[in-house]
Design an enzyme around this catalytic site. Structure first.
Site, PDB file in Angstrom:
ATOM      1  N   SER A  29       1.456  -3.488  13.036  1.00 36.37           N
ATOM      2  CA  SER A  29       0.483  -3.598  14.124  1.00 36.37           C
ATOM      3  C   SER A  29       1.074  -3.795  15.523  1.00 36.37           C
ATOM      4  O   SER A  29       0.310  -3.876  16.474  1.00 36.37           O
ATOM      5  CB  SER A  29      -0.465  -4.768  13.823  1.00 36.37           C
ATOM      6  OG  SER A  29       0.232  -5.996  13.925  1.00 36.37           O
ATOM      7  N   LYS A  47      -1.988   5.068  13.704  1.00 41.10           N
ATOM      8  CA  LYS A  47      -3.380   4.669  13.426  1.00 41.10           C
ATOM      9  C   LYS A  47      -4.308   5.872  13.577  1.00 41.10           C
ATOM     10  O   LYS A  47      -5.248   6.049  12.797  1.00 41.10           O
ATOM     11  CB  LYS A  47      -3.817   3.535  14.366  1.00 41.10           C
ATOM     12  CG  LYS A  47      -3.144   2.191  14.120  1.00 41.10           C
ATOM     13  CD  LYS A  47      -3.485   1.561  12.772  1.00 41.10           C
ATOM     14  CE  LYS A  47      -4.918   1.086  12.683  1.00 41.10           C
ATOM     15  NZ  LYS A  47      -5.164   0.346  11.418  1.00 41.10           N
ATOM     16  N   THR A  94       3.571   2.899   6.362  1.00 45.96           N
ATOM     17  CA  THR A  94       2.473   1.995   5.997  1.00 45.96           C
ATOM     18  C   THR A  94       1.124   2.510   6.509  1.00 45.96           C
ATOM     19  O   THR A  94       0.150   2.600   5.759  1.00 45.96           O
ATOM     20  CB  THR A  94       2.745   0.569   6.540  1.00 45.96           C
ATOM     21  OG1 THR A  94       3.727  -0.046   5.707  1.00 45.96           O
ATOM     22  CG2 THR A  94       1.485  -0.294   6.512  1.00 45.96           C
ATOM     23  N   GLU A 139      -6.576   1.773  20.805  1.00 44.73           N
ATOM     24  CA  GLU A 139      -5.358   2.391  21.348  1.00 44.73           C
ATOM     25  C   GLU A 139      -5.245   3.859  20.957  1.00 44.73           C
ATOM     26  O   GLU A 139      -4.504   4.616  21.590  1.00 44.73           O
ATOM     27  CB  GLU A 139      -4.122   1.590  20.919  1.00 44.73           C
ATOM     28  CG  GLU A 139      -4.224   0.152  21.378  1.00 44.73           C
ATOM     29  CD  GLU A 139      -2.957  -0.673  21.225  1.00 44.73           C
ATOM     30  OE1 GLU A 139      -1.865  -0.109  21.220  1.00 44.73           O
ATOM     31  OE2 GLU A 139      -3.085  -1.906  21.130  1.00 44.73           O
ATOM     32  N   ALA A 156      -4.622  -3.623   6.395  1.00 42.19           N
ATOM     33  CA  ALA A 156      -3.160  -3.702   6.280  1.00 42.19           C
ATOM     34  C   ALA A 156      -2.511  -2.648   7.166  1.00 42.19           C
ATOM     35  O   ALA A 156      -2.883  -1.476   7.119  1.00 42.19           O
ATOM     36  CB  ALA A 156      -2.723  -3.496   4.837  1.00 42.19           C
ATOM     37  N   THR A 176      -8.159   0.803  15.981  1.00 41.82           N
ATOM     38  CA  THR A 176      -7.903   0.223  17.292  1.00 41.82           C
ATOM     39  C   THR A 176      -8.389   1.154  18.397  1.00 41.82           C
ATOM     40  O   THR A 176      -8.462   2.372  18.203  1.00 41.82           O
ATOM     41  CB  THR A 176      -6.378  -0.013  17.446  1.00 41.82           C
ATOM     42  OG1 THR A 176      -6.068  -0.208  18.816  1.00 41.82           O
ATOM     43  CG2 THR A 176      -5.570   1.186  16.969  1.00 41.82           C
ATOM     44  N   ILE A 198       0.820  -1.215   0.000  1.00 47.88           N
ATOM     45  CA  ILE A 198       0.000   0.000   0.000  1.00 47.88           C
ATOM     46  C   ILE A 198       0.857   1.270   0.000  1.00 47.88           C
ATOM     47  O   ILE A 198       0.355   2.357  -0.250  1.00 47.88           O
ATOM     48  CB  ILE A 198      -1.026   0.031   1.166  1.00 47.88           C
ATOM     49  CG1 ILE A 198      -0.335   0.015   2.538  1.00 47.88           C
ATOM     50  CG2 ILE A 198      -2.021  -1.112   1.029  1.00 47.88           C
ATOM     51  CD1 ILE A 198      -1.297   0.266   3.698  1.00 47.88           C
ATOM     52  N   ILE A 219       6.778 -10.829  31.519  1.00 42.49           N
ATOM     53  CA  ILE A 219       5.691  -9.928  31.893  1.00 42.49           C
ATOM     54  C   ILE A 219       6.286  -8.539  32.100  1.00 42.49           C
ATOM     55  O   ILE A 219       7.152  -8.364  32.968  1.00 42.49           O
ATOM     56  CB  ILE A 219       5.016 -10.385  33.213  1.00 42.49           C
ATOM     57  CG1 ILE A 219       4.547 -11.832  33.117  1.00 42.49           C
ATOM     58  CG2 ILE A 219       3.862  -9.456  33.592  1.00 42.49           C
ATOM     59  CD1 ILE A 219       3.436 -12.064  32.136  1.00 42.49           C
TER      60      ILE A 219
END
Ligand code: NAD
Ligand code: TYD
Length: 352
Positions: free
Chosen positions: A84, A162, A99, A135, A81, A133, A59, A214
């Site tokens: 992530s 995003k 992207t 987020e 796409a 998302t 893209i 963690i």
């Protein structure tokens, strides 16, 4: 009807492609994917219908996006796409801007120019569907939920990229009347997820008796949704969502990371016939993620009330099914975790 799905060889995209190809034989589904480290055609090995086509393309390649729209005359786009993974975005933010922001803008422009040239087919509505998302909303404290009116306040390079893409989508809706909408989903889990994300990474490490890293004290909360329920939500929003709106998608399923990993360990002990409590001994607290968002929690009332979608499985059911999928798909996991993954793992975890 020609529908372009981008990122269909990735985790969520593969479930969306499968759902659309099987459920809508009258649609032609074109899956565009660059096959980055996260794209894997094995995720789609069972799909060989005549209403499905795979196109390897990037893209970021603006000219390629324009000629693809010329060739296929797409009626709608479901855009998944993306780069992530938050930890990768901390290492190389440029890839995420290239992207997620520029790539999305290339698709928006290709759709805008193509749709100005040829008429819509019948009463099938045109749509640019941006899959985003939760987020982008930033980080919550101990209480409260993200709603569709929560202001965007991204805090990682991933979520910032995003958010920028989402803003462009809405800018094109308002400025050029591009028919568009957005959904913002919480953390997904299920089959086909690349083992850089918490749940498949821990399953892989439990299997191999390796430490379960963690971050910090594990006191971070995520709201988990089974990926097939997300795919069903995308189907619902694609067909019934209102243009110019955004829809939050989530499972009302908040878990602190440490509690989730303990549950996963207990399920794994039972599945693998190990002594109760043995996988939990692999839990290792490591250096925290930079800028780690404390808590995500979605208020999904709007999609439930207005579009009639709700999750179909409990977390215990979904997590067990996911664990079994990874344990029974050893070849998939082995292929993915050989080679490049080793370098990534070493780079991310050796110094933690
Ligand atoms: P993923 O990393 O598993 O898959 C991404 C896919 O995009 C891969 O197949 C990859 O090859 C492809 N891709 C990457 N760069 C590309 C490029 N330049 N050109 C063409 N293809 C490219 O990601 P995922 O977890 O399946 O996420 C899919 C979408 O859903 C993303 O937009 C993500 O932001 C969003 N999302 C993910 C989650 C989650 O929990 N995973 C939650 C909410 C929203
Ligand atoms: P992740 O699966 O990367 O999703 P996201 O960052 O998009 O929420 O991480 C989920 C949570 O698990 C997040 O709080 C970070 C934490 N985490 C760990 O504690 N250890 C790990 O090795 C990973 C990958 C994540």
């Amino acid at each position: 009807m020609q529908i372009l799905i981008t990122g269909g060889a990735g985790f969520i995209g593969s479930h969306v492609v499968r759902l659309f190809v099987n459920k809508y034989p009258a649609y032609k589904i074109v899956n565009l994917d660059a096959l980055t480290y996260a794209g894997n055609l094995e995720n789609l090995a069972d799909i060989n219908s005549s209403n499905y086509e795979f196109v390897k393309a990037d893209i970021r390649d603006r000219a390629a996006m324009f000629s693809l729209f010329e060739k296929h005359q797409f009626d709608a786009v479901i855009h998944l796409a993306a780069e992530s993974h938050v930890d990768r975005s901390i290492e190389s933010p440029t890839d995420f801007v290239d992207t997620n922001v520029i790539g999305t803008m290339n698709l928006l422009d290709a759709a805008r120019h193509a749709w100005a040239k040829y008429p819509a087919k019948g009463d099938f509505r045109r749509l640019f569907y941006q899959v985003s998302t939760d987020e982008v909303y930033g980080s919550l404290g101990e209480t409260g939920f993200f709603t569709e009116t929560t202001p965007y306040s991204p805090r990682s390079p991933y979520s910032a990229s995003k958010a920028a893409a989402d803003h462009l989508v809405m800018a094109y809706y308002h400025t050029y009347n591009l028919p568009a909408l957005i959904s913002n989903c919480s953390n997904n889990y299920g089959a086909n997820q690349f083992p850089e994300k918490l749940i498949p990474l821990c399953i892989h490490n439990i299997k191999n008796n390796r430490p379960l890293p963690i971050y910090g004290n594990g006191d971070y909360t995520r709201d988990w949704l089974w990926v097939e329920d997300h795919a069903r939500a995308i189907d619902t929003i694609f067909h019934k969502g209102i243009l110019g709106e955004n829809y939050n998608v989530g499972g009302h399923n908040e878990w602190k990371n440490i509690d989730l990993v303990r549950l996963l360990c207990d399920l794994a002990d039972a599945e693998l016939g190990k002594a109760v409590g043995s996988s939990q001994q692999l839990i290792t607290f490591v250096k925290d993620r930079a800028g780690h968002d404390k808590r995500y929690a979605i208020d999904a009332t709007k999609i439930e009330r207005e579009l009639g979608w709700r999750p179909s499985v409990t977390f215990q059911e979904g997590l067990l099914a996911t664990l079994r999928w990874y344990l029974h798909n050893e070849t998939w996991l082995n292929n993915i975790t050989s080679g490049e993954y080793q370098r990534y793992y070493q780079q991310q975890y050796a110094q933690r």
